[in-house]
Scaffold this motif. Structure first.
Motif, PDB file in Angstrom:
ATOM      1  N   HIS A 188      22.530 -11.399  20.972  1.00 46.05           N
ATOM      2  CA  HIS A 188      23.927 -11.160  21.318  1.00 46.05           C
ATOM      3  C   HIS A 188      24.661 -10.194  20.395  1.00 46.05           C
ATOM      4  O   HIS A 188      25.885 -10.200  20.303  1.00 46.05           O
ATOM      5  CB  HIS A 188      24.686 -12.485  21.367  1.00 46.05           C
ATOM      6  CG  HIS A 188      25.824 -12.493  22.343  1.00 46.05           C
ATOM      7  ND1 HIS A 188      27.079 -12.021  22.041  1.00 46.05           N
ATOM      8  CD2 HIS A 188      25.894 -12.899  23.632  1.00 46.05           C
ATOM      9  CE1 HIS A 188      27.866 -12.153  23.086  1.00 46.05           C
ATOM     10  NE2 HIS A 188      27.172 -12.678  24.063  1.00 46.05           N
ATOM     11  N   HIS A 189      23.958  -9.304  19.757  1.00 41.80           N
ATOM     12  CA  HIS A 189      24.634  -8.284  18.958  1.00 41.80           C
ATOM     13  C   HIS A 189      25.265  -7.219  19.846  1.00 41.80           C
ATOM     14  O   HIS A 189      24.731  -6.862  20.904  1.00 41.80           O
ATOM     15  CB  HIS A 189      23.651  -7.616  17.982  1.00 41.80           C
ATOM     16  CG  HIS A 189      23.445  -8.407  16.732  1.00 41.80           C
ATOM     17  ND1 HIS A 189      22.245  -8.479  16.074  1.00 41.80           N
ATOM     18  CD2 HIS A 189      24.296  -9.169  16.002  1.00 41.80           C
ATOM     19  CE1 HIS A 189      22.355  -9.242  14.996  1.00 41.80           C
ATOM     20  NE2 HIS A 189      23.590  -9.681  14.944  1.00 41.80           N
ATOM     21  N   ASN A 190      26.377  -6.683  19.403  1.00 44.24           N
ATOM     22  CA  ASN A 190      27.123  -5.643  20.104  1.00 44.24           C
ATOM     23  C   ASN A 190      26.274  -4.369  20.203  1.00 44.24           C
ATOM     24  O   ASN A 190      25.859  -3.811  19.178  1.00 44.24           O
ATOM     25  CB  ASN A 190      28.416  -5.376  19.324  1.00 44.24           C
ATOM     26  CG  ASN A 190      29.303  -4.342  19.967  1.00 44.24           C
ATOM     27  OD1 ASN A 190      28.922  -3.627  20.889  1.00 44.24           O
ATOM     28  ND2 ASN A 190      30.523  -4.239  19.470  1.00 44.24           N
ATOM     29  N   VAL A 191      26.020  -3.880  21.413  1.00 44.52           N
ATOM     30  CA  VAL A 191      25.154  -2.709  21.573  1.00 44.52           C
ATOM     31  C   VAL A 191      25.748  -1.453  20.948  1.00 44.52           C
ATOM     32  O   VAL A 191      25.014  -0.504  20.629  1.00 44.52           O
ATOM     33  CB  VAL A 191      24.823  -2.435  23.059  1.00 44.52           C
ATOM     34  CG1 VAL A 191      24.116  -3.625  23.695  1.00 44.52           C
ATOM     35  CG2 VAL A 191      26.056  -2.057  23.851  1.00 44.52           C
ATOM     36  N   LYS A 192      27.052  -1.420  20.749  1.00 44.48           N
ATOM     37  CA  LYS A 192      27.668  -0.246  20.126  1.00 44.48           C
ATOM     38  C   LYS A 192      27.235  -0.074  18.665  1.00 44.48           C
ATOM     39  O   LYS A 192      27.423   0.995  18.085  1.00 44.48           O
ATOM     40  CB  LYS A 192      29.199  -0.353  20.194  1.00 44.48           C
ATOM     41  CG  LYS A 192      29.761  -0.203  21.601  1.00 44.48           C
ATOM     42  CD  LYS A 192      31.288  -0.196  21.570  1.00 44.48           C
ATOM     43  CE  LYS A 192      31.867   0.094  22.937  1.00 44.48           C
ATOM     44  NZ  LYS A 192      33.345   0.191  22.907  1.00 44.48           N
TER      45      LYS A 192
END
Length: 284
Positions: A188-192
């Motif tokens: 669930h890490h931010n893809v940005k």
């Protein structure tokens, strides 16, 4: 973990709900496959796929996004209702959708409609679930089955088998019953914020794990927090994903719109009337 960026996401969500959607047009007949005659019989010509502008112009299907389906405990903050739908509210919403004539579709059917003009039910809708929560199996599944609905489960693979999350057996059962298992990254890490080392871990390894578990291709993806950027799109495409879903931000990628499809979070404060209001205001 999502409550940390809730104000930003929910602001985007409300902005989308209060703004009329872009002009929607019927799919061009030029993008629908045709049949050609051959001496040996009738053969289907290769399917013509719509370009990005045509996809963007087409009417969007409502895509609802659920997280927790549970009643709040007395000591829990009311802010939890932003991501937690009380059990009776969820049951009422499923009944209301059925009574209103909605029929669920899969991401494959949505993609085919957008790219080739394939027909959909008169009132299509997609029901999606994020983060692998156990109640999405124990509560959502039987309610959907009452109405002949199918769901799309975006699985965060790091959570499989942990307390309060679904087991491998439950995920396999969902797939066997015709529900769609899709990817929501490994953790669930931010893809940005991804660097080169993250693409395989977050996109490929989770895909391979789910495919091994279900025995079926995993080709649809949902961005953590609904946040996306253009850099992620070729990385998803390279690893075999056909579509990717954000949240209700009206901005979509103009070159690859299938990788910025819109969803709408259903908060726990909505009754059925409010839900229908936002469905119409966001997607119609």
């Amino acid at each position: 973990m999502k409550h940390l960026i809730l104000p930003a996401i929910f602001g985007l969500f409300l902005q989308a709900c209060n703004t009329a959607p872009a002009d929607n047009k019927a799919p061009s007949q030029a993008n629908v496959s045709e049949s050609v005659k051959k001496d040996s019989g009738t053969l289907s010509a290769p399917t013509k796929v719509a370009d990005a502008a045509t996809i963007l112009s087409q009417k969007q299907v409502p895509v609802l996004c659920y997280h927790h389906i549970r009643n709040l405990k007395p000591n829990q903050s009311s802010r939890m209702l932003d991501y937690s739908v009380p059990i009776q509210n969820f049951k009422d919403q499923m009944q209301s959708l059925a009574d209103s004539g909605y029929q669920t579709i899969t991401p494959d059917e949505y993609e085919a409609y957008l790219t080739t003009g394939a027909p959909l039910p008169l009132k299509p809708i997609m029901l999606t679930y994020d983060d692998t929560d156990e109640e999405q199996y124990s509560i959502a599944l039987p309610e959907m089955e009452k109405h002949g609905f199918k769901g799309v489960y975006f699985i965060m693979t790091i959570s499989i088998g942990r307390p309060r999350y679904m087991t491998k057996e439950q995920i396999k059962d969902l797939s066997d019953k015709g529900h769609v298992i899709a990817s929501h990254t490994w953790d669930h890490h931010n893809v940005k914020k991804y660097t080169e080392k993250d693409w395989d871990v977050q996109f490929l390894k989770t895909k391979e794990k789910l495919e091994a578990l279900t025995g079926k291709p995993v080709v649809h993806f949902a961005y953590p927090f609904g946040l996306w950027n253009r850099a992620a799109i070729p990385e998803l495409e390279k690893r075999g994903y056909k579509t990717a879903y954000q949240l209700s931000d009206r901005t979509r990628d103009t070159l690859a719109p299938l990788y910025s499809l819109r969803r709408m979070i259903v908060p726990g404060t909505w009754n059925t009337t409010t839900m229908h209001k936002y469905i119409k205001g966001t997607f119609n």
